[in-house]
Design a protein around this motif. Structure first.
Motif, PDB file in Angstrom:
ATOM      1  N   THR A  71       0.839  -1.211   0.000  1.00 45.23           N
ATOM      2  CA  THR A  71       0.000   0.000   0.000  1.00 45.23           C
ATOM      3  C   THR A  71       0.871   1.258   0.000  1.00 45.23           C
ATOM      4  O   THR A  71       2.104   1.173  -0.016  1.00 45.23           O
ATOM      5  CB  THR A  71      -0.919   0.026   1.237  1.00 45.23           C
ATOM      6  OG1 THR A  71      -0.099   0.191   2.405  1.00 45.23           O
ATOM      7  CG2 THR A  71      -1.764  -1.234   1.366  1.00 45.23           C
ATOM      8  N   GLY A  72       0.238   2.411   0.065  1.00 41.32           N
ATOM      9  CA  GLY A  72       0.961   3.682   0.047  1.00 41.32           C
ATOM     10  C   GLY A  72       2.121   3.715   1.034  1.00 41.32           C
ATOM     11  O   GLY A  72       3.217   4.206   0.715  1.00 41.32           O
ATOM     12  N   SER A  73       1.911   3.183   2.215  1.00 45.65           N
ATOM     13  CA  SER A  73       2.970   3.196   3.234  1.00 45.65           C
ATOM     14  C   SER A  73       4.184   2.368   2.812  1.00 45.65           C
ATOM     15  O   SER A  73       5.312   2.652   3.231  1.00 45.65           O
ATOM     16  CB  SER A  73       2.433   2.669   4.563  1.00 45.65           C
ATOM     17  OG  SER A  73       1.304   3.408   4.952  1.00 45.65           O
ATOM     18  N   PHE A  98       0.365  12.258   8.368  1.00 49.64           N
ATOM     19  CA  PHE A  98       1.274  11.584   7.442  1.00 49.64           C
ATOM     20  C   PHE A  98       2.689  12.156   7.490  1.00 49.64           C
ATOM     21  O   PHE A  98       3.652  11.437   7.256  1.00 49.64           O
ATOM     22  CB  PHE A  98       0.674  11.552   6.037  1.00 49.64           C
ATOM     23  CG  PHE A  98      -0.526  10.641   5.998  1.00 49.64           C
ATOM     24  CD1 PHE A  98      -0.368   9.270   6.055  1.00 49.64           C
ATOM     25  CD2 PHE A  98      -1.818  11.157   5.984  1.00 49.64           C
ATOM     26  CE1 PHE A  98      -1.469   8.422   6.078  1.00 49.64           C
ATOM     27  CE2 PHE A  98      -2.924  10.315   6.006  1.00 49.64           C
ATOM     28  CZ  PHE A  98      -2.750   8.940   6.049  1.00 49.64           C
ATOM     29  N   ARG A 101       4.128  10.355  10.384  1.00 52.15           N
ATOM     30  CA  ARG A 101       4.491   8.979  10.033  1.00 52.15           C
ATOM     31  C   ARG A 101       5.830   8.971   9.293  1.00 52.15           C
ATOM     32  O   ARG A 101       6.681   8.120   9.526  1.00 52.15           O
ATOM     33  CB  ARG A 101       3.391   8.356   9.157  1.00 52.15           C
ATOM     34  CG  ARG A 101       3.666   6.918   8.805  1.00 52.15           C
ATOM     35  CD  ARG A 101       2.567   6.315   7.959  1.00 52.15           C
ATOM     36  NE  ARG A 101       1.299   6.198   8.696  1.00 52.15           N
ATOM     37  CZ  ARG A 101       0.202   5.620   8.201  1.00 52.15           C
ATOM     38  NH1 ARG A 101       0.209   5.117   6.972  1.00 52.15           N
ATOM     39  NH2 ARG A 101      -0.900   5.552   8.911  1.00 52.15           N
ATOM     40  N   VAL A 143       4.946  16.185   2.653  1.00 57.36           N
ATOM     41  CA  VAL A 143       3.703  15.539   2.227  1.00 57.36           C
ATOM     42  C   VAL A 143       2.972  16.535   1.332  1.00 57.36           C
ATOM     43  O   VAL A 143       2.575  17.604   1.788  1.00 57.36           O
ATOM     44  CB  VAL A 143       2.830  15.171   3.446  1.00 57.36           C
ATOM     45  CG1 VAL A 143       1.540  14.504   2.980  1.00 57.36           C
ATOM     46  CG2 VAL A 143       3.597  14.271   4.398  1.00 57.36           C
ATOM     47  N   GLY A 145       0.074  16.213  -0.312  1.00 57.32           N
ATOM     48  CA  GLY A 145      -1.349  16.291   0.024  1.00 57.32           C
ATOM     49  C   GLY A 145      -1.569  15.659   1.383  1.00 57.32           C
ATOM     50  O   GLY A 145      -1.549  14.435   1.512  1.00 57.32           O
ATOM     51  N   THR A 147      -3.634  14.278   3.903  1.00 53.04           N
ATOM     52  CA  THR A 147      -4.999  13.741   3.931  1.00 53.04           C
ATOM     53  C   THR A 147      -5.651  13.889   5.305  1.00 53.04           C
ATOM     54  O   THR A 147      -6.872  13.842   5.423  1.00 53.04           O
ATOM     55  CB  THR A 147      -4.968  12.254   3.528  1.00 53.04           C
ATOM     56  OG1 THR A 147      -4.014  12.106   2.477  1.00 53.04           O
ATOM     57  CG2 THR A 147      -6.317  11.775   3.034  1.00 53.04           C
ATOM     58  N   ASP A 172       5.533  12.763  -0.565  1.00 57.41           N
ATOM     59  CA  ASP A 172       4.391  11.844  -0.451  1.00 57.41           C
ATOM     60  C   ASP A 172       3.269  12.490  -1.259  1.00 57.41           C
ATOM     61  O   ASP A 172       2.799  13.572  -0.900  1.00 57.41           O
ATOM     62  CB  ASP A 172       4.007  11.716   1.039  1.00 57.41           C
ATOM     63  CG  ASP A 172       2.691  10.967   1.278  1.00 57.41           C
ATOM     64  OD1 ASP A 172       1.888  10.824   0.343  1.00 57.41           O
ATOM     65  OD2 ASP A 172       2.460  10.549   2.440  1.00 57.41           O
ATOM     66  N   VAL A 174       0.439  10.615  -2.170  1.00 59.24           N
ATOM     67  CA  VAL A 174      -0.564   9.544  -2.156  1.00 59.24           C
ATOM     68  C   VAL A 174      -1.951  10.089  -2.528  1.00 59.24           C
ATOM     69  O   VAL A 174      -2.646   9.506  -3.360  1.00 59.24           O
ATOM     70  CB  VAL A 174      -0.606   8.841  -0.775  1.00 59.24           C
ATOM     71  CG1 VAL A 174      -1.779   7.861  -0.707  1.00 59.24           C
ATOM     72  CG2 VAL A 174       0.696   8.090  -0.508  1.00 59.24           C
ATOM     73  N   THR A 175      -2.334  11.205  -1.922  1.00 61.28           N
ATOM     74  CA  THR A 175      -3.687  11.711  -2.168  1.00 61.28           C
ATOM     75  C   THR A 175      -3.742  12.716  -3.302  1.00 61.28           C
ATOM     76  O   THR A 175      -4.789  12.924  -3.898  1.00 61.28           O
ATOM     77  CB  THR A 175      -4.258  12.305  -0.872  1.00 61.28           C
ATOM     78  OG1 THR A 175      -4.430  11.228   0.053  1.00 61.28           O
ATOM     79  CG2 THR A 175      -5.618  12.950  -1.071  1.00 61.28           C
ATOM     80  N   GLN A 197      -5.580   3.949  -4.000  1.00 65.86           N
ATOM     81  CA  GLN A 197      -6.976   3.959  -3.534  1.00 65.86           C
ATOM     82  C   GLN A 197      -7.506   5.342  -3.207  1.00 65.86           C
ATOM     83  O   GLN A 197      -8.514   5.465  -2.538  1.00 65.86           O
ATOM     84  CB  GLN A 197      -7.123   3.034  -2.323  1.00 65.86           C
ATOM     85  CG  GLN A 197      -6.610   3.577  -0.998  1.00 65.86           C
ATOM     86  CD  GLN A 197      -5.133   3.341  -0.769  1.00 65.86           C
ATOM     87  OE1 GLN A 197      -4.378   3.223  -1.712  1.00 65.86           O
ATOM     88  NE2 GLN A 197      -4.706   3.283   0.481  1.00 65.86           N
ATOM     89  N   LYS A 198      -6.827   6.379  -3.685  1.00 65.77           N
ATOM     90  CA  LYS A 198      -7.342   7.730  -3.462  1.00 65.77           C
ATOM     91  C   LYS A 198      -7.865   8.229  -4.817  1.00 65.77           C
ATOM     92  O   LYS A 198      -8.848   7.687  -5.281  1.00 65.77           O
ATOM     93  CB  LYS A 198      -6.272   8.607  -2.818  1.00 65.77           C
ATOM     94  CG  LYS A 198      -5.498   7.888  -1.683  1.00 65.77           C
ATOM     95  CD  LYS A 198      -6.015   8.097  -0.270  1.00 65.77           C
ATOM     96  CE  LYS A 198      -5.378   7.109   0.706  1.00 65.77           C
ATOM     97  NZ  LYS A 198      -4.680   7.674   1.826  1.00 65.77           N
TER      98      LYS A 198
HETATM   99  C1  LIG Z   1      -3.424   7.094   2.587  1.00 64.64           C
HETATM  100  C2  LIG Z   1      -2.136   7.802   2.754  1.00 64.64           C
HETATM  101  C3  LIG Z   1      -0.921   7.148   3.045  1.00 64.64           C
HETATM  102  C4  LIG Z   1      -0.846   5.681   3.400  1.00 64.64           C
HETATM  103  O1  LIG Z   1      -1.303   4.850   2.451  1.00 64.64           O
HETATM  104  P1  LIG Z   1      -1.773   3.360   2.860  1.00 64.64           P
HETATM  105  O2  LIG Z   1      -2.260   2.862   1.540  1.00 64.64           O
HETATM  106  O3  LIG Z   1      -2.828   3.517   3.881  1.00 64.64           O
HETATM  107  O4  LIG Z   1      -0.597   2.633   3.349  1.00 64.64           O
HETATM  108  C5  LIG Z   1       0.238   7.880   3.097  1.00 64.64           C
HETATM  109  N1  LIG Z   1       0.234   9.205   2.895  1.00 64.64           N
HETATM  110  C6  LIG Z   1      -0.904   9.874   2.634  1.00 64.64           C
HETATM  111  C7  LIG Z   1      -0.834  11.341   2.414  1.00 64.64           C
HETATM  112  C8  LIG Z   1      -2.114   9.194   2.561  1.00 64.64           C
HETATM  113  O5  LIG Z   1      -3.247   9.863   2.309  1.00 64.64           O
END
Ligand SMILES: *Cc1c(COP(=O)(O)O)cnc(C)c1O
Length: 393
Positions: A71-73, A98, A101, A143, A145, A147, A172, A174-175, A197-198
């Protein structure tokens, strides 16, 4: 032979939370295609098309562009273990969950982490990130975006501040990928990871990833192999892009999640093939503002100030006197609509609504506004009119 319908216990949901987002039928069908071998030439062709589409999504020409399995992580983990060495000084922007994290991940990798913080709900002033870089650094991570708060981080000036000091700029996204303006090459980003998945509307399980020449040069200059075998890009690239890694033939590294890659390819065909990225960003911008206007009628206030908002994630305060968790639960159980609540210090204080891909359209937003009005007990005429007006603007 008996047939078991495994779907009977899976409810129908309209996913308008922080992710996963709505998965279109075309993507679900791609997922359900027959599994073939991961060394099959037919699969190699699917991998190549996926890579090409990912380059468009990131707006990059980077050779090293691929979906990391996880996944994203997992993308975050891959970023850190390939491009951060123990003892590296890394400036890390932290203005939400995030960012936190990421700082944790960096510290575990043995980096000296310089946190540059802003309140949750605000972007980090670039001058402060640049000032932190002036003491010397090996990398900066932000980061793009956030989230957890619905804030977009401006990137201007960051690449110069890093590159002047021979450091990498990493993000990052991801979003933001697919839903908020993002140009990896133009912004001078050296490495980035995303999620499926975003805004890409694919099930979770892969992390789109890209790395430019500066980042790859740092990796190649390593004297000892990195601490992770699974995420070691020099090995993973021998599987995904052997012609680029100099390996010649594709070499088995790990078994790619074949069906998920079918799904990602289809999701990318929709997200960046059927719609040119700049027009997708514009659609997300309009969808964000239309929904914001509709919810403002109910008394919801956006957390991010004007100009700092992340279009794919609208974080608002619930109307005064409303039990936000009870409304969210009723929305899910009575109306089948999922939205998310606040995290960390913002738990109980926010609704976080995804405006992601298929969710950045008028129809699902109308469903959400209508259901929210019913649960709160207010007339929906005015909020719906504001929504429609917003889409026209
Ligand atoms: C959702 C998200 C993640 C983590 O992704 P996972 O698929 O839950 O591991 C990391 N960074 C951002 C900004 C996110 O929105």
């Amino acid at each position: 032979m008996s047939t078991v319908d495994a779907s009977t216990d899976i409810p129908t949901r309209l996913l308008l939370g922080s992710g996963p987002s709505i998965v279109p039928e075309r993507v679900l069908q791609a997922l359900a295609q027959p599994t073939i071998g991961h060394m099959d030439p037919a699969f190699a062709a699917i991998m190549s098309e996926t890579i090409a589409l990912l380059r468009d999504a990131f707006q990059t020409e980077n050779v090293a562009t691929l979906p990391i399995s996880g996944t994203g992580s997992a993308g975050m983990e891959a970023l850190v273990c390939n491009f951060v060495d123990p003892g590296d000084r890394v400036v890390c922007g932290v203005n939400g969950l995030f960012g936190n994290r990421m700082a944790d991940e960096l510290a575990r990798a043995g980096a000296e982490v310089v946190r540059v913080e802003a309140p949750w709900g605000r972007a980090i002033e670039q001058e402060r990130l640049i000032a932190a870089a002036s003491d010397g650094l090996d990398a900066m991570v932000v980061v793009h975006g956030e989230t957890s708060t619905g804030v977009a981080q401006p990137l201007d000036g960051l690449a110069d501040a890093c590159h002047e000091r021979d450091a990498l700029l990493m993000i990052d996204c991801v979003t933001s990928i697919g839903g908020h303006e993002l140009r990896i090459d133009e912004s001078g980003v050296d490495a980035a990871f995303a999620g499926t998945q975003k805004c890409l509307n694919c099930p979770p399980g892969l992390a789109p990833f890209t790395a430019g020449e500066r980042a790859i040069a740092k990796l190649n200059a390593r004297e000892q192999p990195g601490r992770s075998w699974y995420f070691d890009l020099s090995l993973v690239l021998g599987y995904w892009s052997p012609e680029q890694s100099g390996a010649g033939a594709r070499a088995y590294h790990h078994t790619a999640p074949i069906n998920l890659i079918y799904a990602l390819r289809e999701a990318l065909r929709i997200a960046v093939g059927d719609e040119w990225p700049p027009s997708a960003w514009e659609r997300h911008r309009r969808a964000h503002h239309a929904l914001r206007d509709a919810l403002a009628v109910l008394g919801c206030e956006r957390l991010a100030p004007d100009g700092e908002q992340l279009h794919p994630l609208l974080a608002v305060s619930p109307p005064e006197g409303i039990d936000e968790a009870a409304v969210r639960t009723a929305l899910l159980l009575q109306h089948g609509i999922e939205i998310s609540g606040g995290l960390g210090p913002l738990a109980g204080k926010l609704w976080r609504i995804g405006v992601m891909g298929a969710g950045a359209r008028r129809e699902p937003q109308e469903q959400l506004v209508t259901a929210l009005c019913e649960l709160i007990g207010v007339d929906s005429t005015e909020p719906l009119a504001a929504l429609v007006q917003g889409w026209r603007a």
